[in-house]
Design an enzyme around this catalytic site. Sequence first.
Site, mmCIF file in Angstrom:
data_model
loop_
_atom_site.group_PDB
_atom_site.id
_atom_site.type_symbol
_atom_site.label_atom_id
_atom_site.label_comp_id
_atom_site.label_asym_id
_atom_site.label_seq_id
_atom_site.Cartn_x
_atom_site.Cartn_y
_atom_site.Cartn_z
ATOM 1 N N ASP A 29 75.539 50.864 36.187
ATOM 2 C CA ASP A 29 76.604 50.550 35.230
ATOM 3 C C ASP A 29 76.686 51.687 34.220
ATOM 4 O O ASP A 29 75.656 52.142 33.715
ATOM 5 C CB ASP A 29 76.292 49.206 34.534
ATOM 6 C CG ASP A 29 77.498 48.668 33.775
ATOM 7 O OD1 ASP A 29 78.035 49.403 32.909
ATOM 8 O OD2 ASP A 29 77.903 47.530 34.027
ATOM 9 N N ILE A 30 77.885 52.149 33.943
ATOM 10 C CA ILE A 30 78.072 53.295 33.061
ATOM 11 C C ILE A 30 77.810 52.932 31.588
ATOM 12 O O ILE A 30 77.578 53.815 30.762
ATOM 13 C CB ILE A 30 79.493 53.900 33.263
ATOM 14 C CG1 ILE A 30 79.525 55.373 32.892
ATOM 15 C CG2 ILE A 30 80.553 53.121 32.536
ATOM 16 C CD1 ILE A 30 78.764 56.261 33.814
ATOM 17 N N HIS A 93 81.606 41.847 41.551
ATOM 18 C CA HIS A 93 80.383 42.624 41.354
ATOM 19 C C HIS A 93 79.295 41.763 40.740
ATOM 20 O O HIS A 93 79.575 40.845 39.977
ATOM 21 C CB HIS A 93 80.628 43.863 40.485
ATOM 22 C CG HIS A 93 81.310 43.584 39.184
ATOM 23 N ND1 HIS A 93 82.670 43.378 39.079
ATOM 24 C CD2 HIS A 93 80.820 43.466 37.920
ATOM 25 C CE1 HIS A 93 82.981 43.157 37.806
ATOM 26 N NE2 HIS A 93 81.878 43.193 37.088
ATOM 27 N N HIS A 95 75.915 42.029 38.407
ATOM 28 C CA HIS A 95 75.094 42.839 37.499
ATOM 29 C C HIS A 95 73.631 42.524 37.794
ATOM 30 O O HIS A 95 73.247 41.341 37.822
ATOM 31 C CB HIS A 95 75.339 42.452 36.034
ATOM 32 C CG HIS A 95 76.691 42.769 35.494
ATOM 33 N ND1 HIS A 95 76.938 43.864 34.695
ATOM 34 C CD2 HIS A 95 77.876 42.123 35.615
ATOM 35 C CE1 HIS A 95 78.212 43.886 34.347
ATOM 36 N NE2 HIS A 95 78.806 42.837 34.883
HETATM 37 P P1 5GP Z 1 82.638 42.737 33.937
HETATM 38 O O1 5GP Z 1 83.898 42.869 34.769
HETATM 39 O O2 5GP Z 1 81.494 42.209 34.745
HETATM 40 O O3 5GP Z 1 82.850 41.993 32.678
HETATM 41 O O4 5GP Z 1 82.220 44.217 33.473
HETATM 42 C C1 5GP Z 1 82.421 45.333 34.304
HETATM 43 C C2 5GP Z 1 81.249 46.282 34.181
HETATM 44 O O5 5GP Z 1 81.594 47.465 34.900
HETATM 45 C C3 5GP Z 1 80.937 46.737 32.737
HETATM 46 O O6 5GP Z 1 79.551 46.502 32.478
HETATM 47 C C4 5GP Z 1 81.284 48.210 32.709
HETATM 48 O O7 5GP Z 1 80.393 48.986 31.933
HETATM 49 C C5 5GP Z 1 81.211 48.613 34.170
HETATM 50 N N1 5GP Z 1 82.153 49.665 34.501
HETATM 51 C C6 5GP Z 1 83.479 49.680 34.219
HETATM 52 N N2 5GP Z 1 84.040 50.799 34.679
HETATM 53 C C7 5GP Z 1 83.054 51.526 35.255
HETATM 54 C C8 5GP Z 1 83.012 52.791 35.917
HETATM 55 O O8 5GP Z 1 84.007 53.496 36.070
HETATM 56 N N3 5GP Z 1 81.805 53.192 36.390
HETATM 57 C C9 5GP Z 1 80.677 52.439 36.260
HETATM 58 N N4 5GP Z 1 79.548 52.923 36.759
HETATM 59 N N5 5GP Z 1 80.675 51.246 35.646
HETATM 60 C C10 5GP Z 1 81.841 50.795 35.154
#
Ligand code: 5GP
Length: 134
Positions: A29-30, A93, A95
């Site tokens: 995660d970035i 996805h 985590h």
């Molecule tokens: P969620 O959809 O589960 O609420 O969060 C999406 C997760 O994806 C976040 O923790 C965010 O940091 C990560 N994320 C979003 N865009 C990118 C990206 O381009 N690259 C990476 N490695 N992680 C990402």
Amino acid sequence: MATIFSKIVAGEIPSYKVAEDDKFYAFLDINPLVKGHTLVVPKKEVDYIYDLSDEELAAMHVFAKHVALAIQKAFPCRKVGEAVIGLEVPHAHIHLIPIQNESDMLFSNPKLKLSDEEFKSIAERIHNAWEGKA
Ligand code: 5GP
């Protein structure tokens, strides 16, 4: 339009890959909550994780299990926590977050700012453990 995670899987957007097979891809995660915070995605583009078939969902969790064990080997922790939120990126996805305390999994916590070298080194450690090299 392809999701950002599909572009990552296709290699059109760079990522710090930790593991991959024919159906799933795992990368850092970035905006990590802690070092080793990893995302597991299906290569098939599906928004809501519970729209995956039973077989796909089970296979995704088996893949995630092996990534989690590699994370734990690379970054000793009490457990690897698992969370599914998916409100930010419309591509299913999981985590995987190495935790010492429950509070390590609070998504409202400030995110770590890591350098490119740090991300690379973390990804390499997990990848080596996943391949059984560590
Ligand atoms: P969620 O959809 O589960 O609420 O969060 C999406 C997760 O994806 C976040 O923790 C965010 O940091 C990560 N994320 C979003 N865009 C990118 C990206 O381009 N690259 C990476 N490695 N992680 C990402």
